[in-house]
Design a protein around this motif. Structure first.
Motif, mmCIF file in Angstrom:
data_model
loop_
_atom_site.group_PDB
_atom_site.id
_atom_site.type_symbol
_atom_site.label_atom_id
_atom_site.label_comp_id
_atom_site.label_asym_id
_atom_site.label_seq_id
_atom_site.Cartn_x
_atom_site.Cartn_y
_atom_site.Cartn_z
ATOM 1 N N LEU A 11 0.868 -1.179 0.000
ATOM 2 C CA LEU A 11 0.000 0.000 0.000
ATOM 3 C C LEU A 11 0.900 1.223 0.000
ATOM 4 C CD1 LEU A 11 -2.753 -0.825 2.610
ATOM 5 C CD2 LEU A 11 -3.151 0.297 0.435
ATOM 6 N N GLY A 12 0.911 1.946 -1.088
ATOM 7 C CA GLY A 12 1.780 3.115 -1.204
ATOM 8 C C GLY A 12 3.094 2.755 -1.864
ATOM 9 N N VAL A 13 3.191 2.960 -3.172
ATOM 10 C CA VAL A 13 4.404 2.596 -3.908
ATOM 11 C C VAL A 13 5.197 3.841 -4.307
ATOM 12 C CG1 VAL A 13 3.734 0.301 -4.690
ATOM 13 C CG2 VAL A 13 3.028 2.274 -6.021
ATOM 14 N N GLY A 14 5.544 4.615 -3.295
ATOM 15 C CA GLY A 14 6.394 5.779 -3.508
ATOM 16 C C GLY A 14 7.831 5.437 -3.158
ATOM 17 N N ALA A 15 8.504 6.362 -2.508
ATOM 18 C CA ALA A 15 9.923 6.199 -2.185
ATOM 19 C C ALA A 15 10.190 4.973 -1.322
ATOM 20 C CB ALA A 15 10.450 7.455 -1.495
ATOM 21 N N ARG A 16 9.388 4.747 -0.315
ATOM 22 C CA ARG A 16 9.613 3.593 0.564
ATOM 23 C C ARG A 16 8.999 2.320 -0.018
ATOM 24 N NH1 ARG A 16 13.083 6.011 1.963
ATOM 25 N NH2 ARG A 16 13.324 7.288 3.801
ATOM 26 N N GLY A 17 7.698 2.359 -0.279
ATOM 27 C CA GLY A 17 7.012 1.162 -0.754
ATOM 28 C C GLY A 17 7.497 0.660 -2.095
ATOM 29 N N GLU A 19 10.451 2.021 -4.042
ATOM 30 C CA GLU A 19 11.911 1.997 -4.221
ATOM 31 C C GLU A 19 12.640 1.192 -3.142
ATOM 32 O OE1 GLU A 19 13.775 2.909 -6.834
ATOM 33 O OE2 GLU A 19 11.846 3.325 -7.778
ATOM 34 N N ALA A 20 12.430 1.506 -1.903
ATOM 35 C CA ALA A 20 13.214 0.856 -0.842
ATOM 36 C C ALA A 20 12.788 -0.598 -0.638
ATOM 37 C CB ALA A 20 13.097 1.645 0.460
ATOM 38 N N TYR A 21 11.567 -0.803 -0.184
ATOM 39 C CA TYR A 21 11.124 -2.160 0.162
ATOM 40 C C TYR A 21 10.751 -2.983 -1.057
ATOM 41 C CZ TYR A 21 10.696 0.570 4.399
ATOM 42 O OH TYR A 21 10.932 1.434 5.431
ATOM 43 N N GLY A 22 9.992 -2.376 -1.968
ATOM 44 C CA GLY A 22 9.542 -3.111 -3.148
ATOM 45 C C GLY A 22 10.681 -3.671 -3.971
ATOM 46 N N ARG A 23 11.685 -2.857 -4.236
ATOM 47 C CA ARG A 23 12.827 -3.340 -5.036
ATOM 48 C C ARG A 23 13.573 -4.458 -4.308
ATOM 49 N NH1 ARG A 23 12.739 -1.144 -9.842
ATOM 50 N NH2 ARG A 23 12.120 1.031 -10.024
ATOM 51 N N VAL A 74 1.494 -10.977 3.579
ATOM 52 C CA VAL A 74 2.072 -9.813 4.252
ATOM 53 C C VAL A 74 1.630 -8.550 3.537
ATOM 54 C CG1 VAL A 74 4.251 -8.675 4.856
ATOM 55 C CG2 VAL A 74 4.107 -11.163 4.916
ATOM 56 N N LEU A 75 1.423 -7.483 4.323
ATOM 57 C CA LEU A 75 1.082 -6.187 3.760
ATOM 58 C C LEU A 75 2.090 -5.152 4.234
ATOM 59 C CD1 LEU A 75 -0.825 -4.265 2.235
ATOM 60 C CD2 LEU A 75 -2.113 -4.024 4.372
ATOM 61 N N LEU A 76 2.649 -4.415 3.295
ATOM 62 C CA LEU A 76 3.500 -3.271 3.615
ATOM 63 C C LEU A 76 2.635 -2.027 3.526
ATOM 64 C CD1 LEU A 76 5.579 -5.462 2.754
ATOM 65 C CD2 LEU A 76 6.956 -3.595 1.879
ATOM 66 N N ILE A 77 2.596 -1.253 4.611
ATOM 67 C CA ILE A 77 1.843 -0.004 4.621
ATOM 68 C C ILE A 77 2.853 1.134 4.581
ATOM 69 C CG2 ILE A 77 0.213 1.453 5.868
ATOM 70 C CD1 ILE A 77 -0.994 -1.121 7.046
ATOM 71 N N CYS A 78 2.919 1.782 3.429
ATOM 72 C CA CYS A 78 3.915 2.831 3.164
ATOM 73 C C CYS A 78 3.222 4.074 2.641
ATOM 74 C CB CYS A 78 4.945 2.327 2.159
ATOM 75 S SG CYS A 78 5.730 0.792 2.618
ATOM 76 N N MET A 126 5.220 -5.076 12.408
ATOM 77 C CA MET A 126 6.628 -4.670 12.488
ATOM 78 C C MET A 126 6.742 -3.253 11.968
ATOM 79 S SD MET A 126 8.466 -8.122 11.010
ATOM 80 C CE MET A 126 9.995 -7.271 10.829
ATOM 81 N N VAL A 127 7.560 -2.443 12.637
ATOM 82 C CA VAL A 127 7.736 -1.055 12.225
ATOM 83 C C VAL A 127 9.111 -0.898 11.583
ATOM 84 C CG1 VAL A 127 7.782 1.347 12.985
ATOM 85 C CG2 VAL A 127 6.222 -0.283 14.079
ATOM 86 N N CYS A 128 9.139 -0.240 10.440
ATOM 87 C CA CYS A 128 10.378 -0.037 9.684
ATOM 88 C C CYS A 128 11.239 1.047 10.318
ATOM 89 C CB CYS A 128 10.054 0.397 8.268
ATOM 90 S SG CYS A 128 8.957 -0.712 7.404
ATOM 91 N N HIS A 129 12.509 0.775 10.453
ATOM 92 C CA HIS A 129 13.494 1.760 10.907
ATOM 93 C C HIS A 129 14.752 1.611 10.064
ATOM 94 C CE1 HIS A 129 11.374 3.295 14.410
ATOM 95 N NE2 HIS A 129 10.952 2.058 14.604
#
Length: 152
Positions: A11-17, A19-23, A74-78, A126-129
């Motif tokens: 959810l949210g495929v911007g810089a984090r969703g 580029e960072a996590y998705g890639r 799993v769901l990434l919320i970005c 889980m919270v991303c850091h």
């Protein structure tokens, strides 16, 4: 279970969703498979659907349409910060384990509500850091540890 490939929605495929996590997830296809995307930008959806081999019918511009059913393990919320808790609660009710971008919330009651919901559903939040591992943050820590900006 150790060799299971986890299905992932973002959810949210911007810089984090995107580029960072998705890639990272897409490059580790032996462990993960991105199956669904949701974003308010049609342009971003098209870009990352192509990059991550996600079928067009598995891309959503509407959060409500996305949350109509559980779509992956799993769901990434970005998404935008203020959306995190509400989306996480919906996801937990559907049975998702969640990787949640920070900040979770600046509201203590929202945080307590989210903890209660995770406990009630038995799901993982889980919270991303991830930024703490970047070159910039490592350098800042070095400067602080060496007293470069005085005593904190």
């Amino acid at each position: 279970m150790a060799n299971k490939v986890l299905t992932v929605s973002i959810l949210g495929v911007g810089a984090r969703g995107g580029e960072a996590y998705g890639r990272y997830i897409h490059q580790n296809a032996d462990k993960f498979n991105i199956t669904h995307l949701c974003d308010i930008s049609e342009e971003r959806l098209e870009k990352y659907a192509l990059a991550f081999d996600v079928k067009k019918e598995n891309c959503f511009l509407s959060e409500d349409d996305f949350f109509a059913e559980k779509r992956s393990d799993v769901l990434l919320i970005c998404t935008m910060d203020r959306q995190h808790v509400d989306m996480a609660e919906k996801a937990l009710d559907l049975g998702y384990d969640i990787l949640l971008e920070k900040p979770v919330s600046d509201n203590g009651e929202e945080l307590r509500r989210l903890v209660r919901k995770a406990n009630e559903t038995g799901r993982v939040v889980m919270v991303c850091h991830v930024l703490r591992y970047t070159a910039m943050i490592k350098k800042l820590k070095e400067v602080i540890d060496n007293g470069g900006i005085g005593r904190l």
